[in-house]
Design a protein around this motif. Structure first.
Motif, short mmCIF file in Angstrom:
data_model
loop_
_atom_site.label_atom_id
_atom_site.label_comp_id
_atom_site.label_asym_id
_atom_site.label_seq_id
_atom_site.Cartn_x
_atom_site.Cartn_y
_atom_site.Cartn_z
N LEU A 1 40.19 83.58 64.36
CA LEU A 1 40.94 83.75 65.59
C LEU A 1 41.47 82.42 66.09
O LEU A 1 42.63 82.29 66.49
CB LEU A 1 40.06 84.40 66.66
N ARG A 2 40.59 81.42 66.05
CA ARG A 2 40.99 80.11 66.55
C ARG A 2 42.21 79.61 65.78
O ARG A 2 43.19 79.16 66.35
CB ARG A 2 39.81 79.13 66.44
N ARG A 3 42.13 79.75 64.45
CA ARG A 3 43.24 79.29 63.61
C ARG A 3 44.53 80.06 63.87
O ARG A 3 45.60 79.49 64.00
CB ARG A 3 42.88 79.41 62.12
N PRO B 1 32.57 89.60 57.89
CA PRO B 1 31.27 89.37 58.52
C PRO B 1 31.46 88.72 59.90
O PRO B 1 32.48 88.07 60.14
CB PRO B 1 30.56 88.43 57.55
N PRO B 2 30.48 88.89 60.79
CA PRO B 2 30.61 88.40 62.16
C PRO B 2 31.06 86.94 62.26
O PRO B 2 31.87 86.61 63.12
CB PRO B 2 29.21 88.59 62.74
N VAL B 3 30.56 86.07 61.37
CA VAL B 3 30.89 84.65 61.48
C VAL B 3 32.38 84.38 61.30
O VAL B 3 32.89 83.36 61.74
CB VAL B 3 30.15 83.79 60.42
N MET B 4 33.06 85.28 60.61
CA MET B 4 34.45 85.02 60.26
C MET B 4 35.40 85.03 61.46
O MET B 4 36.37 84.28 61.51
CB MET B 4 34.86 86.10 59.26
N SER C 1 40.90 78.54 55.15
CA SER C 1 41.69 77.57 54.40
C SER C 1 42.93 78.23 53.80
O SER C 1 43.92 77.57 53.50
CB SER C 1 40.84 76.90 53.32
N LEU C 2 42.87 79.55 53.62
CA LEU C 2 44.03 80.25 53.07
C LEU C 2 45.19 80.29 54.06
O LEU C 2 46.32 80.59 53.70
CB LEU C 2 43.65 81.68 52.67
N LEU C 3 44.86 80.02 55.32
CA LEU C 3 45.92 80.06 56.33
C LEU C 3 46.76 78.78 56.31
O LEU C 3 47.87 78.74 56.81
CB LEU C 3 45.31 80.25 57.73
#
Ligand SMILES: Cc1cc2nc3c(=O)[nH]c(=O)nc-3n(C[C@H](O)[C@H](O)[C@H](O)COP(=O)(O)OP(=O)(O)OC[C@H]3O[C@@H](n4cnc5c(N)ncnc54)[C@H](O)[C@@H]3O)c2cc1C
Ligand code: SF4
Ligand code: SF4
Ligand code: FES
Lengths: 276, 346
Positions: free
Chosen positions: A219-221, A211-214, A192-194
């Motif tokens: 990347l998609r964003r 962490p892995p989930v990030m 959301s900071l993007l």
């Protein structure tokens, strides 16, 4: 090729600062010979009889910390880290390294930088921020995006305050997943900071660690924002037992991340399986 | 040197062992109960030149199942001091089959491309290897001929054909020649013996029917088309994640590192020991995240490593076709069948 030994060097802990109940910040004497790491590299740290594990460099010698020293932030999570996080200044850690790929910083010059740090990911990225601030005139706009689970888990607050006070040099954006009363900052995931971050797609380099989930979400964003794949740099965590490209624990599709990473560009790894 | 083929009367094997024992720790295949194992041999011991391979591959001598990286002990100043073990006696391996000779070349290629290990390349350099030709497949799961390792004669100093009666020995290195000379076995093979050898070599392929029907070089591209997890799930479903396939494989190199402390904690050893990509937790990091959590992903990884990643990186296919993994897998997961399937796919 040089033959390598896995014998570590005794390095004295110079200072210990807890950031919260489980994350402890260490200033450590650096190994005497050839310790000239680049951001993104790591060390293998051990206590004989207990074990050894990889840890990122939260500060490189002479870059915001004294020559001949380096810093780490160690989270208490298991056998080895339980013991390390109980050590005091004057105690000794056994260190070998630096290991990992040396990524040349010249290629990032002139670029805007976005650094995305999730949780403990701020530890390695701190040495990136310091490298960039140490040569501030060579980079464009710098944004540091920091996400933590809760305000208590925000690491390196002193640095964050100092950096936040240098508005012209670096824009610091914080968010937490959840907070109790008293937190007047942003609540939400790090992506959301993007939102609303104005970037010049061609001239921006992003560094991600968390962490892995990030990774997948960020990347998609970032790709949707138009950043180029070769300008997206990830530090990838894997189980690492040697740091030398031998033990195989860190393999991704035949690539040994301890020596060909952990810092890699998305373009280099996106065709590999099970990367992020 | 290619044509230096000498006769070694069978009873002279003892002199050979005796000669080698002066410079090496000599090991060879010896029958133990119902199986054959790499065993320290002395003159007089029955070296099994007709052995149908061993469960544990010869890599155990170059990268032992568990070995000390260094010892540590706490000094008077409270700090630990470290000491690497002294070099050990080099090995002489007698009777190494083509598949395992190939595997030694794979080990070499791996260590030359990666950072140089402190111990393994030196052992490969200093050891003495006597190769041994096979006349029939060792195991129902062997497919060495398809993988090109049946005919592999390098890196052996001496290479032996057992043609019944006398042993024919090809000298392939200066060291091999020196040993043969010391043993007094430099009588050239007779024309009749050479004819007999050539005849056996000509008919040998009949004993090794083709199993794959495609060249191993094609594997990398065939596997590329077999990325999908679905293809792997049915087979992986049977996998018990016991890791035996990794342990018996002559080209696996992965290891774990751990400390063994004495009771006082003041001294101990840091050791490395075999592990592998099929062992649960191999790809798990702190916090519990596993990058290859499913058995399908793990199985796919093992097969891809042997058939695609290794040839791409080290210039040699990582599977010699020795058949050990399938033979010792409790649920009979066969890399040969998997290769066959992916190779057959259009
Ligand atoms: C390149 C890299 C940089 C890292 N940087 C930091 C850092 O700056 N700060 C920090 O606190 N942590 C960092 N880590 C993670 C750190 O290595 C693990 O927290 C540590 O291995 C846990 O050891 P333990 O003995 O305390 O836990 P254990 O009791 O061994 O196990 C806890 C968990 O860690 C996993 N694990 C064990 N050994 C390793 C290993 N060698 N590598 C990865 N996972 C392992 C286990 O599978 C288990 O899930 C980094 C890891 C990597 C790969
Ligand atoms: S030996 Fe068979 S069951 Fe065991 S891990 Fe390998 S494939 Fe799975
Ligand atoms: S993968 Fe199986 S058949 Fe191939 S070399 Fe290894 S143990 Fe032998
Ligand atoms: S950590 Fe051992 S090969 Fe990468």
């Amino acid at each position: 090729m040089p033959q390598v030994s896995m014998i570590p060097e005794a390095c004295r802990i110079l200072a210990v600062t807890p950031h919260n109940s489980r994350d402890i910040h260490f200033v450590v004497e650096a190994p005497k010979q050839g310790f000239t790491p680049e951001p993104g590299q790591f060390v293998m740290v051990s206590l004989p009889g207990i074990g050894e594990a990889p840890f990122s460099l939260a500060a490189l010698p002479g870059e915001g910390t004294a020559e001949g020293t380096f810093e780490m932030l160690i989270r208490r999570i298991g056998r080895l880290t339980n013991l390390i996080t109980q050590l005091k200044a004057g105690d000794v850690l056994y260190v070998r390294g630096p290991y990992g790929r040396r990524v040349e910083w010249d290629q990032f010059e002139e670029s805007n930088l976005i650094l995305l740090a999730g949780g403990l990911g701020l530890a390695p990225l701190r040495s990136f921020v310091r490298r960039a601030l140490g040569r501030r005139d060579r980079f464009g706009r710098i944004d540091l995006l920091v996400g933590a689970r809760s305000p208590d888990e925000l690491l390196f607050r002193t640095d964050l305050l100092v950096w936040a006070s240098r508005q012209d040099d670096v824009h610091v954006h914080l968010t937490v997943d959840a907070a109790r009363e008293g937190w007047d900052g942003r609540i939400g995931v790090i992506t959301s900071l993007l939102d609303g971050l104005a970037v010049d797609t061609a001239g921006t380099t992003a560094f991600l660690c968390g962490p892995p989930v990030m990774y997948r979400h960020c990347l998609r964003r970032l790709l949707a924002m138009g950043l180029y794949e070769h300008n997206l740099w990830l530090t990838l965590e894997r189980r690492m037992k040697c740091g030398l490209g031998l033990c195989g624990n860190c393999q991704v599709d035949g690539h040994y991340l301890c020596s060909e990473g952990p810092l890699v560009s998305y373009r280099e790894v996106r065709h590999l399986r099970d990367v992020v | 040197m290619d044509n230096e083929i000498y006769r070694l009367p069978r009873e002279r094997l003892d002199s050979l062992i005796e000669r080698l024992a002066r410079d090496y720790r000599v090991v060879g295949p010896v029958k133990q109960g119902a199986t054959w194992m790499w065993t320290d041999v002395r003159p007089g011991m029955p070296l099994a030149l007709d052995y149908p391979t061993t469960m544990l591959p010869p890599r155990q001598f170059f990268a032992p199942m568990r070995e000390t990286l260094f010892r540590y002990h706490r000094g008077d100043d409270g700090r630990f001091a470290f000491e690497e073990p002294a070099g050990e006696r080099p090995f002489a391996l007698l009777g190494v089959h083509g598949c395992d000779l190939t595997a030694l070349r794979v080990l070499r290629a791996f260590h030359e491309s990666s950072c140089r290990d402190r111990l393994v390349p030196g052992r490969l350099d200093r050891s003495f290897v006597m190769g041994l030709a096979c006349w029939t497949p060792c195991l129902p799961e062997s497919f060495c001929r398809d993988m090109g390792s049946l005919e592999s004669e390098s890196p052996a100093s001496l290479y032996v054909w057992d043609i019944g009666g006398v042993l024919l020995v090809k000298v392939q290195t200066a060291r091999g020649r020196e040993i043969m000379r010391d043993v007094g076995a430099l009588d050239a093979a007779t024309p009749d013996e050479l004819v007999a050898l050539r005849k056996r070599l000509r008919t040998r392929p009949e004993a090794f029917p083709a199993q794959l029907q495609f060249a191993p070089e094609k594997l990398a591209t065939s596997l590329k088309a077999a990325e999908s997890d679905i293809l792997w799930e049915a087979t992986a479903d049977r996998c018990l994640s016991c890791g035996r396939c990794n342990l018996v494989c002559p080209t696996c190199t992965c290891f774990d590192v751990g400390d063994q402390a004495s009771l006082s904690g003041g001294d101990g050893t840091r050791t490395r020991s075999w592990t592998g990509c099929q062992v649960p937790g191999f790809s798990r990091v702190a916090g519990g995240h596993d990058f290859r959590p499913g058995r399908a992903q793990q199985l796919r990884y093992r097969i891809f490593r042997k058939g695609k990643y290794m040839p791409e990186r080290y210039g040699m296919v990582g599977c010699t076709g020795c058949g050990r993994c399938a033979t010792h897998c409790p649920t009979h997961i066969s890399i040969r069948e998997i290769f066959l399937q992916v190779g057959r796919a259009p």
